[in-house]
Design a protein around this motif. Structure first.
Motif, PDB file in Angstrom:
ATOM      1  N   UNK A 150      26.293  19.681  11.115  1.00 20.35           N
ATOM      2  CA  UNK A 150      26.797  18.411  10.586  1.00 20.35           C
ATOM      3  C   UNK A 150      26.281  17.250  11.423  1.00 20.35           C
ATOM      4  N   UNK A 151      25.880  16.153  10.732  1.00 16.67           N
ATOM      5  CA  UNK A 151      25.409  14.984  11.455  1.00 16.67           C
ATOM      6  C   UNK A 151      24.596  14.065  10.566  1.00 16.67           C
ATOM      7  N   UNK A 152      24.128  12.962  11.165  1.00 20.44           N
ATOM      8  CA  UNK A 152      23.345  11.951  10.458  1.00 20.44           C
ATOM      9  C   UNK A 152      21.856  12.185  10.691  1.00 20.44           C
ATOM     10  N   UNK A 153      21.090  12.078   9.602  1.00 21.45           N
ATOM     11  CA  UNK A 153      19.644  12.259   9.637  1.00 21.45           C
ATOM     12  C   UNK A 153      18.962  10.983   9.130  1.00 21.45           C
ATOM     13  N   UNK A 154      17.886  10.594   9.786  1.00 22.68           N
ATOM     14  CA  UNK A 154      17.025   9.521   9.311  1.00 22.68           C
ATOM     15  C   UNK A 154      15.881  10.152   8.527  1.00 22.68           C
ATOM     16  N   UNK A 155      15.599   9.654   7.319  1.00 23.38           N
ATOM     17  CA  UNK A 155      14.606  10.277   6.443  1.00 23.38           C
ATOM     18  C   UNK A 155      13.501   9.302   6.071  1.00 23.38           C
ATOM     19  N   UNK A 156      12.347   9.843   5.789  1.00 25.39           N
ATOM     20  CA  UNK A 156      11.213   9.070   5.291  1.00 25.39           C
ATOM     21  C   UNK A 156      10.357   9.963   4.411  1.00 25.39           C
ATOM     22  N   UNK A 157       9.875   9.424   3.292  1.00 20.23           N
ATOM     23  CA  UNK A 157       9.141  10.276   2.369  1.00 20.23           C
ATOM     24  C   UNK A 157       8.082   9.542   1.577  1.00 20.23           C
ATOM     25  N   UNK A 158       7.300  10.332   0.870  1.00 17.46           N
ATOM     26  CA  UNK A 158       6.243   9.837  -0.004  1.00 17.46           C
ATOM     27  C   UNK A 158       6.402  10.493  -1.367  1.00 17.46           C
ATOM     28  N   UNK A 159       6.429   9.652  -2.424  1.00 14.80           N
ATOM     29  CA  UNK A 159       6.557  10.120  -3.795  1.00 14.80           C
ATOM     30  C   UNK A 159       5.220   9.976  -4.514  1.00 14.80           C
ATOM     31  N   UNK A 160       4.937  10.935  -5.402  1.00  9.87           N
ATOM     32  CA  UNK A 160       3.744  10.886  -6.243  1.00  9.87           C
ATOM     33  C   UNK A 160       4.177  10.998  -7.698  1.00  9.87           C
ATOM     34  N   UNK A 161       3.748  10.027  -8.519  1.00  4.49           N
ATOM     35  CA  UNK A 161       4.090  10.007  -9.936  1.00  4.49           C
ATOM     36  C   UNK A 161       2.825  10.290 -10.755  1.00  4.49           C
ATOM     37  N   UNK A 162       2.724  11.435 -11.443  1.00  7.00           N
ATOM     38  CA  UNK A 162       1.514  11.802 -12.193  1.00  7.00           C
ATOM     39  C   UNK A 162       1.487  11.171 -13.591  1.00  7.00           C
ATOM     40  N   UNK A 163       0.950   9.976 -13.710  1.00  8.45           N
ATOM     41  CA  UNK A 163       0.887   9.280 -15.005  1.00  8.45           C
ATOM     42  C   UNK A 163      -0.250   9.847 -15.868  1.00  8.45           C
ATOM     43  N   UNK A 164      -0.170   9.558 -17.186  1.00 10.41           N
ATOM     44  CA  UNK A 164      -1.199  10.103 -18.085  1.00 10.41           C
ATOM     45  C   UNK A 164      -1.743   9.077 -19.080  1.00 10.41           C
ATOM     46  N   UNK A 165      -1.423   7.787 -18.909  1.00  9.58           N
ATOM     47  CA  UNK A 165      -1.951   6.762 -19.801  1.00  9.58           C
ATOM     48  C   UNK A 165      -1.345   6.742 -21.182  1.00  9.58           C
ATOM     49  N   UNK A 166      -0.247   7.415 -21.411  1.00  8.20           N
ATOM     50  CA  UNK A 166       0.368   7.515 -22.737  1.00  8.20           C
ATOM     51  C   UNK A 166       0.980   6.187 -23.171  1.00  8.20           C
ATOM     52  N   UNK A 167       0.896   5.890 -24.463  1.00  2.61           N
ATOM     53  CA  UNK A 167       1.540   4.716 -25.050  1.00  2.61           C
ATOM     54  C   UNK A 167       3.038   5.006 -25.197  1.00  2.61           C
ATOM     55  N   UNK A 168       3.887   4.140 -24.618  1.00  5.33           N
ATOM     56  CA  UNK A 168       5.323   4.395 -24.604  1.00  5.33           C
ATOM     57  C   UNK A 168       6.104   3.588 -25.642  1.00  5.33           C
ATOM     58  N   UNK A 169       5.450   2.707 -26.375  1.00  4.40           N
ATOM     59  CA  UNK A 169       6.171   2.002 -27.437  1.00  4.40           C
ATOM     60  C   UNK A 169       5.853   0.520 -27.467  1.00  4.40           C
ATOM     61  N   UNK A 170       6.381  -0.162 -28.515  1.00  4.00           N
ATOM     62  CA  UNK A 170       6.157  -1.587 -28.685  1.00  4.00           C
ATOM     63  C   UNK A 170       7.358  -2.216 -29.363  1.00  4.00           C
ATOM     64  N   UNK A 171       7.411  -3.555 -29.356  1.00  3.39           N
ATOM     65  CA  UNK A 171       8.499  -4.269 -30.013  1.00  3.39           C
ATOM     66  C   UNK A 171       7.975  -5.609 -30.529  1.00  3.39           C
TER      67      UNK A 171
END
Length: 289
Positions: A150-171
């Motif tokens: 039990x205790x406090x942790x300091x965290x740090x991270x890197x995220x990767x988002x795999x995009x694909x160029x898809x059309x998501x909509x219009x209005x």
């Protein structure tokens, strides 16, 4: 009668060495094994050296897209709050350092809000919700001694988002503007928007604080707060402003994923390697080497 007394005396003298040996064993110093067992009993278990674990997390996520042109207050970008989750595999070393990696269902949004005369219109778009994270952790404050987790942790991270160029909509949204004179024909205002994913992967940086609570030798629970910064836009919404059929202005909303997350994690330790710390270490004293 004399023979009986002599027999009793001989039996007593014969058994005295064995009795004396038992008395000596009772007063001798305990063995190393007995000391080890006493320490385990006294301090409730062994000092955890390292462990492998799997975790499931659920968290509330907030993010807001960047808007570069509000059309004089006609548009604004609102904060979006949604639920997300992740599944990770991690390794902890001596309850000081840890590293974990895995998959998350974590959406990134753009939300266009149009200020109309009657009530606002909101158009929300979401990316593919897929992300992969690599996170490092450092124990900064233990709340239960070195033989617990039990205790406090300091965290740090890197995220990767795999995009694909898809059309998501219009209005599209149309309306009429007011004129100073009722004899004049009102202006026709039209807004159109189109949203698409980036064609390339994008990344986010993360930092945060987590409190880890040991439930048992196999299970932990964590409570975490994370701040995220987008390094690129995963989602883009382009808005055009038309006045009487003419394209007058352009605006763009970039969904980078920047925001906050507040979550709860349940961990299962499937490999735990343990060793007993020196008694002075367990008691919080310094050993002289």
């Amino acid at each position: 009668m004399m023979k009986r007394y002599l027999l009793f005396l001989l039996i007593t003298l014969a058994g005295w060495p064995a009795f004396a040996q038992k008395m000596a064993d009772y007063y001798q110093l305990p063995s190393a094994q007995r000391q080890y067992d006493r320490l385990l009993t006294r301090y409730g278990g062994a000092y955890t050296r390292d462990r492998w674990y799997v975790s499931l997390s659920g968290f509330v996520r907030t993010d807001r897209a960047k808007l570069d042109n509000s059309f004089n207050g006609l548009l604004y970008s609102d904060r979006v709050t949604t639920l997300a989750g992740s599944a990770l595999v991690g390794w902890s070393h001596r309850e000081q350092w840890a590293v974990e990696a895995g998959y998350a269902n974590m959406p990134i949004h753009t939300e266009v809000v149009v200020n109309s005369a009657s009530y606002p219109y909101a158009f929300r778009f979401t990316n593919n919700r897929q992300g992969f994270v690599l996170r490092g952790k450092r124990m900064i404050l233990s709340t239960s001694g070195p033989w617990r987790r039990s205790g406090f942790w300091l965290t740090g991270g890197l995220w990767l988002m795999p995009n694909n160029g898809q059309d998501k909509g219009q209005f599209a949204l149309a309306g009429y503007g007011n004129k100073d004179s009722h004899w004049e024909k009102p202006d026709t205002i039209r807004l159109t928007g189109r949203t698409a994913l980036n064609t390339n992967p994008t990344a986010m940086l993360e930092t945060g604080v987590e409190y880890n609570l040991r439930l048992s030798n196999r299970f932990d629970m964590g409570f975490a707060v994370h701040k995220l910064w987008g390094l690129g836009n995963s989602l883009t919404t382009n808005v055009s402003y038309f006045l009487n059929g003419r394209d007058v202005q352009q605006a763009q909303l970039l969904g980078t994923g920047s925001g906050m997350s507040y979550g709860v994690t349940l961990r299962y330790n499937f490999v735990v390697r343990q060793t007993l710390a020196h008694v002075l270490d367990v008691q919080g004293k310094q050993r002289i080497k």
